[in-house]
Scaffold this motif. Structure first.
Motif, PDB file in Angstrom:
ATOM      1  N   ALA A 152      -0.153  -3.123   6.018  1.00 53.32           N
ATOM      2  CA  ALA A 152      -0.909  -3.135   4.761  1.00 53.32           C
ATOM      3  C   ALA A 152      -2.366  -3.518   5.006  1.00 53.32           C
ATOM      4  CB  ALA A 152      -0.262  -4.089   3.764  1.00 53.32           C
ATOM      5  N   HIS A 153      -2.606  -4.517   5.841  1.00 53.98           N
ATOM      6  CA  HIS A 153      -3.986  -4.894   6.159  1.00 53.98           C
ATOM      7  C   HIS A 153      -4.728  -3.733   6.816  1.00 53.98           C
ATOM      8  CE1 HIS A 153      -4.199  -9.137   5.081  1.00 53.98           C
ATOM      9  NE2 HIS A 153      -2.971  -9.280   5.549  1.00 53.98           N
ATOM     10  N   LEU A 154      -4.068  -3.055   7.743  1.00 49.44           N
ATOM     11  CA  LEU A 154      -4.698  -1.906   8.402  1.00 49.44           C
ATOM     12  C   LEU A 154      -5.020  -0.806   7.390  1.00 49.44           C
ATOM     13  CD1 LEU A 154      -2.551  -1.675  11.640  1.00 49.44           C
ATOM     14  CD2 LEU A 154      -5.039  -1.997  11.567  1.00 49.44           C
ATOM     15  N   ALA A 155      -4.081  -0.524   6.508  1.00 44.94           N
ATOM     16  CA  ALA A 155      -4.276   0.548   5.532  1.00 44.94           C
ATOM     17  C   ALA A 155      -5.418   0.247   4.565  1.00 44.94           C
ATOM     18  CB  ALA A 155      -2.984   0.795   4.763  1.00 44.94           C
ATOM     19  N   HIS A 156      -5.695  -1.026   4.334  1.00 47.82           N
ATOM     20  CA  HIS A 156      -6.732  -1.398   3.373  1.00 47.82           C
ATOM     21  C   HIS A 156      -8.079  -1.732   3.987  1.00 47.82           C
ATOM     22  CE1 HIS A 156      -4.157  -1.401  -0.154  1.00 47.82           C
ATOM     23  NE2 HIS A 156      -3.222  -1.926   0.610  1.00 47.82           N
ATOM     24  N   HIS A 157      -8.162  -1.865   5.318  1.00 50.67           N
ATOM     25  CA  HIS A 157      -9.407  -2.344   5.915  1.00 50.67           C
ATOM     26  C   HIS A 157      -9.981  -1.458   7.005  1.00 50.67           C
ATOM     27  CE1 HIS A 157      -9.298  -6.031   3.627  1.00 50.67           C
ATOM     28  NE2 HIS A 157      -8.013  -6.132   3.914  1.00 50.67           N
ATOM     29  N   GLN A 158      -9.462  -0.250   7.148  1.00 50.74           N
ATOM     30  CA  GLN A 158     -10.057   0.699   8.087  1.00 50.74           C
ATOM     31  C   GLN A 158      -9.667   2.099   7.636  1.00 50.74           C
ATOM     32  OE1 GLN A 158      -8.084   2.322  10.975  1.00 50.74           O
ATOM     33  NE2 GLN A 158      -6.409   1.854   9.598  1.00 50.74           N
ATOM     34  N   HIS A 159     -10.328   3.128   8.166  1.00 50.67           N
ATOM     35  CA  HIS A 159     -10.147   4.465   7.593  1.00 50.67           C
ATOM     36  C   HIS A 159      -9.124   5.357   8.297  1.00 50.67           C
ATOM     37  CE1 HIS A 159     -13.071   5.383  10.789  1.00 50.67           C
ATOM     38  NE2 HIS A 159     -12.588   6.597  10.747  1.00 50.67           N
ATOM     39  N   ARG A 160      -8.524   4.913   9.380  1.00 55.12           N
ATOM     40  CA  ARG A 160      -7.543   5.754  10.071  1.00 55.12           C
ATOM     41  C   ARG A 160      -6.176   5.676   9.398  1.00 55.12           C
ATOM     42  NH1 ARG A 160     -11.269   4.211  13.425  1.00 55.12           N
ATOM     43  NH2 ARG A 160     -11.972   5.622  15.026  1.00 55.12           N
TER      44      ARG A 160
END
Length: 181
Positions: A152-160
């Motif tokens: 979830a953090h990845l999905a919300h804080h970077q564009h890949r």
């Protein structure tokens, strides 16, 4: 005045074809995460997989352009070389899961996994990030409740794009409130 955070867009997409993938790995992880990444790499002709473990007991001293980091133990009394054993065990674990299907690199990173994986993905120009779901068990649920999901953090804080590989599923009938689990 703060700078505007770059947002996902068609112009910022990294093509899947022939671009590497970043794969979050942890000691003892189910090989399904790595095998899923291998299958995606084969389907997209990815030149390599960048396996990465972010050690929360260490902090980043310096980030390098190739995605590697120089790191140190948070605890000044800790054995500063103990991480090498974890790195060796991870290398054996990944090698067994990958087989000889795709070239891969292991990156031993430090700090928050979402930030470390994002830095690496930018550095290697990855098309996507592959991670597993949390480990089963009440301790893992508490940790995720307090810290949040890496995916979830990845999905919300970077564009890949982030591919989340399920490692444990719950019957729909058993789902209650998150604090009741």
């Amino acid at each position: 005045m703060s700078a505007t955070v770059p947002q996902p867009s068609v112009e910022r997409m990294v093509p899947f074809d022939r671009h590497p993938l970043v794969v979050g790995v942890v000691p003892g992880q189910d090989p399904l995460v790595v095998r899923t990444a291998v299958q995606l790499a084969l389907a997209t002709r990815a030149p390599s997989l960048h396996m990465a473990f972010a050690d929360p007991a260490r902090y980043t001293v310096a980030e390098h352009a190739d995605g590697s980091v120089r790191h140190a133990a948070i605890d000044p009394d800790a054995d500063d070389e103990a991480w090498r054993e974890t790195e060796s065990a991870l290398a054996r674990q990944v090698e067994q899961a990958v087989g000889g299907d795709v070239p891969w690199h292991l990156h031993y990173l430090a700090g928050r996994p979402d930030r470390a994986l994002t830095h690496l993905a930018r550095a290697v120009d990855a098309a996507a990030v592959v991670v597993g779901t949390r480990a089963p068990g009440s301790a893992a649920r508490l940790k995720e409740f307090l810290e949040g999901s890496v995916a979830a953090h990845l999905a919300h804080h970077q564009h890949r794009p982030v591919l989340t590989v399920p490692l444990s599923v719950v019957d729909w009938k058993e789902i209650g409130a998150p604090w009741a689990r």
